[in-house]
Design a protein around this motif. Structure first.
Motif, short mmCIF file in Angstrom:
data_model
loop_
_atom_site.label_atom_id
_atom_site.label_comp_id
_atom_site.label_asym_id
_atom_site.label_seq_id
_atom_site.Cartn_x
_atom_site.Cartn_y
_atom_site.Cartn_z
N ASP A 1 -0.13 8.86 -1.20
CA ASP A 1 0.24 9.89 -2.43
C ASP A 1 0.37 11.69 -1.22
OD1 ASP A 1 -2.19 10.77 -2.43
OD2 ASP A 1 -2.86 10.57 -4.52
N MET B 1 -2.75 -2.24 -2.72
CA MET B 1 -2.01 -2.89 -3.92
C MET B 1 -2.43 -4.46 -3.84
SD MET B 1 -1.09 -0.40 -4.46
CE MET B 1 0.09 0.26 -3.37
N GLN C 1 -3.84 10.65 0.06
CA GLN C 1 -5.21 9.64 -0.38
C GLN C 1 -4.07 8.16 0.16
OE1 GLN C 1 -6.69 9.85 -4.55
NE2 GLN C 1 -8.07 7.70 -3.92
N TRP C 2 -4.90 7.03 0.12
CA TRP C 2 -4.45 5.72 0.15
C TRP C 2 -4.63 5.16 -1.05
CZ3 TRP C 2 -0.88 3.81 3.07
CH2 TRP C 2 -0.25 4.79 4.47
N PHE C 3 -4.05 4.24 -1.23
CA PHE C 3 -3.91 2.98 -1.92
C PHE C 3 -3.97 1.93 -1.80
CE2 PHE C 3 -3.28 6.43 -4.65
CZ PHE C 3 -4.41 6.38 -5.46
N CYS D 1 1.26 -1.47 -0.61
CA CYS D 1 0.20 0.13 -0.09
C CYS D 1 1.06 1.35 0.26
CB CYS D 1 -0.86 -0.27 1.04
SG CYS D 1 -0.19 0.03 2.99
#
Length: 361
Positions: A157, A165, A161-163, A154
């Motif tokens: 940015d 994967m 904002q969290w992403f 993860c």
């Protein structure tokens, strides 16, 4: 680490465990905003769902290593003595103890990761990178990335904002996106980043950005192949991009090579790229494009035209040798004539005298 991750140079990893992970990964320097600086921290953790086997932390300000921590000796070591003096013994002791406490946070992460895994004794490698950079509006930009066994897990940015994967990362989502964690993160950015990094940068000789000095050269190899080189040196910080273009097109053809970014003795950096053009390409209309923060926008440096051919030293020396040989022969002949005709070497013979002597012989 995946190639995608390595290509995103400005993005680093960080975890949701306790605020100090953000402390060590933070960077700022309120009093030195004219230059662009970056602070990053790299954690590497090896363990199972039941035990923490190893933990290392490396801390950088720009490209200068600041701290190193190793679980084996549980010591926070400054790279240079002046860093310890600037921050003080109290800071070192406090930070070292918090790092020891963080071992529990990392172990908690590993246990949660292996919660539904029957093979809880399998080793896991966790990598956590954090990058913080002060923005021109006095705000602090930061990026956080986590990888598990070399795969993107993860990341956060620049806009917060969290992403996520990997499916396993979803279970950490409530913690990472909680208001409490966000507040703690913001607090430690302000509390530690600005104060600590400001001190380091004020005492460091590497606090001013320097633009690169660029040299572009044209060379024709023995086999007629054209070789172009572009070197940038004396720049700081180390982040730089160099590439070739012809007209407005980025060059993909030809045999290209590049040195890594190498340090100079004065703390600045050096990089060079070389391209060997395809046979028949005269090397005209090529440019070297350099992108560095101190240049503002990418700057274009044209390749100089084909230099005029010059005689080699071998040809030059050969011609000089022939001239000397001819002059020596001429002088020897004149001396021989004068000796045989009875003229003194110091006397000046007229053309009439010489012609008469020749006729007599």
């Amino acid at each position: 680490m995946t190639d995608k991750w390595n290509g995103m140079e400005s993005q680093r990893r960080k975890g949701p465990f306790s605020p100090l992970l953000l402390i060590l990964g933070a960077q700022a320097f309120m009093g030195i905003q004219a230059a662009h600086h970056k602070h990053e921290v790299q954690f590497t953790v090896v363990g199972t769902g039941n035990s923490l086997l190893d933990l290392t932390m490396v801390d950088f300000v720009d490209d200068m290593q600041v701290f190193l921590y190793d679980k084996q000796n549980s010591q926070l070591m400054a790279k240079e003595a002046w860093i310890s003096q600037v921050l003080g013994a109290k800071f070192r002791e406090k930070t070292q103890q918090k790092l020891i406490d963080h071992e529990k946070s990392f172990l908690w992460f590993l246990k949660k990761l292996r919660l539904n895994d029957t093979n809880s004794d399998k080793n896991i490698t966790l990598q956590l990178f954090v990058v913080c950079e002060p923005q021109r509006d006095s705000d602090i930009g930061n990026q956080i990335k986590i990888a598990v066994d070399g795969e993107d897990f993860c990341w956060l940015d620049e806009i917060g904002q969290w992403f996520f994967m990997m499916p396993e990362a979803e279970s950490f989502k409530p913690i990472l996106m909680s208001t409490f964690w966000a507040n703690q993160k913001a607090y430690y950015m302000q509390e530690y980043c600005y104060g600590i990094m400001k001190k380091i940068l004020q005492h460091s000789s590497r606090k001013k950005n320097v633009p690169p000095e660029v040299t572009v050269l044209y060379r024709e190899a023995v086999d007629g192949i054209i070789v172009l080189s572009c070197s940038a040196t004396g720049f700081y910080p180390s982040c730089i991009l160099l590439h070739w273009q012809k007209g407005r097109d980025i060059i993909a053809a030809g045999k290209q090579s590049s040195s890594s970014t190498l340090p100079n003795a004065d703390g600045t950096f050096y990089q060079r790229i070389i391209i060997e053009l395809p046979p028949g390409d005269p090397g005209t209309n090529y440019d070297c494009v350099v992108d560095h923060i101190e240049l503002g926008t990418p700057k274009v440096f044209p390749v100089p035209g084909k230099p005029p051919k010059k005689r080699t030293w071998t040809v030059t020396l050969s011609i000089l040798g022939v001239v000397i040989f001819v002059l020596s022969c001429a002088m020897s002949f004149i001396q021989w004539k004068k000796t045989n005709t009875g003229y003194s070497i110091h006397e000046c013979a007229t053309m009439e005298d010489i012609q008469m002597d020749i006729q007599e012989h």
